[in-house]
Design an enzyme around this catalytic site. Structure first.
Site, short mmCIF file in Angstrom:
data_model
loop_
_atom_site.label_atom_id
_atom_site.label_comp_id
_atom_site.label_asym_id
_atom_site.label_seq_id
_atom_site.Cartn_x
_atom_site.Cartn_y
_atom_site.Cartn_z
N GLU A 183 0.96 -1.21 0.06
CA GLU A 183 0.02 -0.14 0.02
C GLU A 183 1.01 1.31 -0.01
OE1 GLU A 183 -2.85 -0.54 3.48
OE2 GLU A 183 -4.09 -1.60 1.94
N GLU A 377 -5.51 -8.02 -1.35
CA GLU A 377 -6.33 -8.04 -0.02
C GLU A 377 -7.89 -7.43 -0.31
OE1 GLU A 377 -4.86 -5.39 3.20
OE2 GLU A 377 -2.61 -5.83 2.73
#
Ligand code: BG6
Length: 478
Positions: A183, A377
């Site tokens: 991320e 995810e």
């Protein structure tokens, strides 16, 4: 749904991160890292936005759940056997940098740490499960944070290169799929996690974060080039926290605002890592926010040469934007900003649930880059209840995942080249933003609670059997 929506070798599986599952925080010569000093519970959330955290532990006042996590360090065999039982094709895990280089600065790696991941990869291989390894998942060695100020400091590129060189060489025959920084784009909102620093002040947060990101772009490009050299058939990707950004209404002022916010958050890092160039729109943003990036000669060439092979993303929620926001309009769980979307329901933690947003996001990303995509995810953090007979009936989780899988199937029909899906927290683990055990994502229940009690026993939830069927039918039985 058409039987052909998911390609034949689609990578179904689950995802985790070392700091959230391993525990064993002082074992095998491991050094401390960021997650070890983050308290459990509400105190953690406050740190996200607060400047000036000193990275000290206070065991009198707080608990530190990542120290034990779910003890994957000792129980990996049992856990991998359960993943195999579900039919996983891939398992996403991260390597804890401080197991390999306890301080981050050593010349030689820690053999015990390297041997641990050898054992894990061998166990996966036993069942034909492909590892997908995140090189850096919110776990910068603490020494690099305290002594160097985290990724603000260019010196980290050198230490990272040493770490990456070691792990690529060591696992060259065991790991084909790699991700650089988890991320990466979350940094501008929470530099603490990805960049390993707490802003000096609120005013300097953006400047410090974009400088830290530049260092990570260079480091990521170095990792990509090394991976291609050391493991010629490797695939190495970037990892974006993707949140499609909607305008609250059709007012062009809001539409433009959503576009501006969305492109900085969703596309800036991808543009650099996938296209190998700082996008033109960011120059105006830098100017207006008084951000100056200190670059060295050769950085931009390196970034151009080290572009990724595929794009991975996490997807939990969309974001709805409006230029003028009233305090009461802001969504409580919208960690990356925005107002409440009247069309969406939220999870127990206030995260807005929006399966269609996943199809939108996959289309946006594929339309922009035309590179293979992997959703690494996605999942529902929820409270689970163990019934008297020991069963855990998590139909809400099944509903959530089913709707998101359907959205992926639609995106594939739209022409998106989607190669895999790893649900977040395939086994219950310590939540990242709230440091809780009670925010559960897993198909596998772990008997461990926020007050530190629990036997760590594993139990199959209803979703375990459901996901097994999803995988064996290649996404047909939902
Ligand atoms: C992502 C992170 O932000 O979301 C994970 O990569 C994290 O580490 C996941 O656990 C879910 O967030 P949370 O805060 O519910 O654990």
């Amino acid at each position: 749904m058409s039987e052909k929506s998911f390609p034949e070798h689609f990578l179904w599986g689950g995802a985790t991160a070392a700091n959230q599952i391993e525990g064993g925080y002082l074992e095998g010569g491991r050094g401390l890292n960021l997650a070890d000093v983050l308290p459990g519970g509400p105190a953690r959330l406050k740190l996200l936005s607060q400047a000036g955290f000193d990275f000290e532990m206070d065991k009198e006042k707080y608990s530190y759940p990542n120290h034990e996590a779910i003890d994957f360090y000792h129980r990996y065999k049992e856990d991998i056997a359960l993943f195999a039982e579900m039919g996983f094709k891939v398992f996403r895990l991260s390597i804890a940098w401080s197991r390999i280089f306890p301080l981050g600065v050593e010349q030689e790696p820690n053999e015990d740490g390297l041997a641990f991941y050898d054992r894990v990869f061998d166990e996966l291989e036993k069942y034909g499960i492909e590892p997908l390894v995140t090189i850096a998942h919110y776990e910068t060695p603490l020494h690099l944070i305290k002594e160097y100020g985290g990724w603000r400091n260019r010196k980290l590129i050198e230490y990272f290169e040493r770490y990456v060189t070691v792990i690529l060489n060591r696992y060259r025959n065991k790991v084909k799929y790699w991700l650089t920084f988890n991320e990466i784009n979350s940094a501008t909102h929470f530099p603490l996690f990805g960049l390993g620093f707490s802003a000096t002040s609120d005013e300097t947060r953006l400047q410090e974060s974009f400088q830290g990101l530049h260092h990570q772009f260079v480091a990521s490009a170095i990792a990509v080039k090394l991976a291609h050299k050391i493991i010629p058939d490797s695939q190495i990707g970037c990892m974006l926290l993707y949140a499609p950004t909607y305008s609250y209404d059709s007012n062009p002022v809001n539409v433009m605002y959503a576009l501006e916010e969305g492109r900085v958050f969703n596309f800036f890092c991808g543009d650099v890592q996938v296209r190998g160039e700082y996008p033109t729109f960011i120059q105006r943003y830098f100017k207006e926010n008084d951000i100056k990036i200190d670059m060295q000669q050769g950085d931009l060439e390196l970034i151009k040469e080290g572009t990724v092979d595929f794009i991975s993303l996490s997807y939990y929620m969309s974001r709805t934007e409006k230029k003028e926001k009233k305090a009461e309009e802001i969504g409580e769980g919208n960690l990356i900003g925005g107002v409440k979307n009247p069309f969406l329901k939220s999870s127990d933690w206030g995260w807005e649930i929006d399966p269609a947003g996943l199809r939108i996001g996959l289309n946006e990303l594929y339309g922009r880059y035309q590179k293979p995509l992997m959703v690494v995810e996605n999942g529902l953090g929820a409270y689970d209840k163990v019934e008297e007979d020991g069963s855990i009936n998590d139909d809400y989780r099944i509903d959530y995942l089913r709707d998101h899988i359907k959205a992926m199937a639609e995106a594939i029909k739209d022409g998106v080249n989607l190669i895999g899906y790893t649900t977040w927290g395939c086994i219950d683990l310590v939540s990242n933003s709230s440091g809780q055990y009670s925010k559960r994502y897993g198909f596998i229940y772990v008997d461990k609670h926020d007050d530190g009690t629990g036997t760590l026993e594993r139990k199959r939830k209803k979703s375990f059997y459901w996901y097994k069927d999803v995988i064996s039918s290649n996404g047909k039985n939902l």
